[in-house]
Design a protein around this motif. Sequence first.
Motif, PDB file in Angstrom:
ATOM      1  N   LYS A 200      -0.963   1.557  15.087  1.00 38.77           N
ATOM      2  CA  LYS A 200      -0.855   0.855  16.509  1.00 38.77           C
ATOM      3  C   LYS A 200      -0.571   1.613  17.906  1.00 38.77           C
ATOM      4  O   LYS A 200      -0.609   0.939  18.340  1.00 38.77           O
ATOM      5  CB  LYS A 200       0.361  -0.180  16.696  1.00 38.77           C
ATOM      6  CG  LYS A 200       0.059  -1.616  15.266  1.00 38.77           C
ATOM      7  CD  LYS A 200       1.505  -2.400  15.293  1.00 38.77           C
ATOM      8  CE  LYS A 200       1.613  -2.764  14.299  1.00 38.77           C
ATOM      9  NZ  LYS A 200       2.317  -3.438  14.225  1.00 38.77           N
ATOM     10  N   ARG A 201       0.340   2.284  17.661  1.00 42.74           N
ATOM     11  CA  ARG A 201       0.909   3.197  18.909  1.00 42.74           C
ATOM     12  C   ARG A 201      -0.367   4.332  19.585  1.00 42.74           C
ATOM     13  O   ARG A 201      -0.543   3.981  20.361  1.00 42.74           O
ATOM     14  CB  ARG A 201       1.329   4.980  17.881  1.00 42.74           C
ATOM     15  CG  ARG A 201       1.647   5.768  18.729  1.00 42.74           C
ATOM     16  CD  ARG A 201       2.310   6.910  18.250  1.00 42.74           C
ATOM     17  NE  ARG A 201       3.735   6.283  18.627  1.00 42.74           N
ATOM     18  CZ  ARG A 201       4.458   6.600  19.073  1.00 42.74           C
ATOM     19  NH1 ARG A 201       5.114   7.949  19.080  1.00 42.74           N
ATOM     20  NH2 ARG A 201       6.196   6.012  18.578  1.00 42.74           N
ATOM     21  N   ALA A 202      -1.836   4.675  18.432  1.00 43.55           N
ATOM     22  CA  ALA A 202      -2.317   5.725  19.190  1.00 43.55           C
ATOM     23  C   ALA A 202      -3.823   4.072  19.922  1.00 43.55           C
ATOM     24  O   ALA A 202      -3.164   3.952  21.017  1.00 43.55           O
ATOM     25  CB  ALA A 202      -3.176   5.949  18.318  1.00 43.55           C
TER      26      ALA A 202
ATOM     27  N   ASP B 137      14.151   5.946  23.554  1.00 42.39           N
ATOM     28  CA  ASP B 137      13.365   6.071  22.360  1.00 42.39           C
ATOM     29  C   ASP B 137      11.857   6.823  21.857  1.00 42.39           C
ATOM     30  O   ASP B 137      12.447   7.399  20.963  1.00 42.39           O
ATOM     31  CB  ASP B 137      13.974   4.111  21.346  1.00 42.39           C
ATOM     32  CG  ASP B 137      15.712   4.648  21.638  1.00 42.39           C
ATOM     33  OD1 ASP B 137      16.148   5.365  22.302  1.00 42.39           O
ATOM     34  OD2 ASP B 137      15.860   2.901  21.208  1.00 42.39           O
ATOM     35  N   ASP B 138      11.087   6.382  22.628  1.00 41.63           N
ATOM     36  CA  ASP B 138       9.954   6.937  22.397  1.00 41.63           C
ATOM     37  C   ASP B 138       9.268   7.883  23.401  1.00 41.63           C
ATOM     38  O   ASP B 138       8.776   7.725  24.109  1.00 41.63           O
ATOM     39  CB  ASP B 138       9.143   5.865  21.699  1.00 41.63           C
ATOM     40  CG  ASP B 138       7.682   6.263  21.816  1.00 41.63           C
ATOM     41  OD1 ASP B 138       7.295   7.312  21.507  1.00 41.63           O
ATOM     42  OD2 ASP B 138       6.736   4.987  20.733  1.00 41.63           O
ATOM     43  N   LYS B 139       9.515   9.104  23.370  1.00 44.17           N
ATOM     44  CA  LYS B 139       8.998  10.023  23.575  1.00 44.17           C
ATOM     45  C   LYS B 139       8.183  10.145  24.247  1.00 44.17           C
ATOM     46  O   LYS B 139       7.507  10.009  25.465  1.00 44.17           O
ATOM     47  CB  LYS B 139       9.302  11.001  23.757  1.00 44.17           C
ATOM     48  CG  LYS B 139      10.853  11.609  23.242  1.00 44.17           C
ATOM     49  CD  LYS B 139      11.211  13.093  23.541  1.00 44.17           C
ATOM     50  CE  LYS B 139      13.197  12.799  22.934  1.00 44.17           C
ATOM     51  NZ  LYS B 139      13.752  14.400  22.374  1.00 44.17           N
ATOM     52  N   GLU B 140       7.140   9.739  23.615  1.00 49.23           N
ATOM     53  CA  GLU B 140       5.440   9.611  23.537  1.00 49.23           C
ATOM     54  C   GLU B 140       5.206   8.745  24.564  1.00 49.23           C
ATOM     55  O   GLU B 140       4.162   8.720  25.264  1.00 49.23           O
ATOM     56  CB  GLU B 140       4.669   9.880  22.542  1.00 49.23           C
ATOM     57  CG  GLU B 140       3.359  10.303  22.054  1.00 49.23           C
ATOM     58  CD  GLU B 140       2.257  10.051  21.028  1.00 49.23           C
ATOM     59  OE1 GLU B 140       1.147  10.747  20.901  1.00 49.23           O
ATOM     60  OE2 GLU B 140       2.898   9.605  19.924  1.00 49.23           O
ATOM     61  N   LEU B 141       5.784   7.680  23.573  1.00 52.85           N
ATOM     62  CA  LEU B 141       5.661   6.635  24.985  1.00 52.85           C
ATOM     63  C   LEU B 141       5.897   6.040  26.633  1.00 52.85           C
ATOM     64  O   LEU B 141       5.168   6.391  27.280  1.00 52.85           O
ATOM     65  CB  LEU B 141       5.385   5.347  24.576  1.00 52.85           C
ATOM     66  CG  LEU B 141       5.408   4.799  22.815  1.00 52.85           C
ATOM     67  CD1 LEU B 141       5.028   3.371  22.478  1.00 52.85           C
ATOM     68  CD2 LEU B 141       3.228   4.713  23.612  1.00 52.85           C
TER      69      LEU B 141
END
Length: 169
Positions: A22-24, A83-87
Amino acid sequence: MDDIAEAAGVTKPLVYQHFSSKRALYLELVDSIAQELLIAVRGAVMRADGPRQQVEMGFAAYFKLVTTREAEFRLLYGRDHADDKELGRALRMVEDAIAEAIDPLIAAGLDDDHRRLLAYAVVGMAEGASRRFMAQRPTVADSADDEAQRLAQRMADLAWAGLRSVHAD
């Protein structure tokens, strides 16, 4: 992912063949929205006859996407990604790209850092107004184009008044 597969008319495994998670998928959507936004804003600004019109037409292109593609903008601005560094990094890349597009339009004899700061401020204004709009979308029966134009006019008035008074330190 089940809902996405169903809406696309494909199987869930097929969705996972293209997106590992889902993240991708989310990151791909963020990138897609950002590209559409940049194309729309750059195109609008290029069609403008002068600086004041560049400001309003740029905002109009931005807010047209906000009002007509609200669900996608909720992906961008609908939640905090602390909390989500990539997003968070993906969203900052959207802001960076838009600010970089605005930066050269601020021609007031300013040094690069000053001009860049103002470009980010304009991006922040648009994002803040978008969040407010989505949180309390008017219940009036205006079309998305009318809503976008009203938002653009209001934000352009504010931005233009401020930008006109900018001077080098």
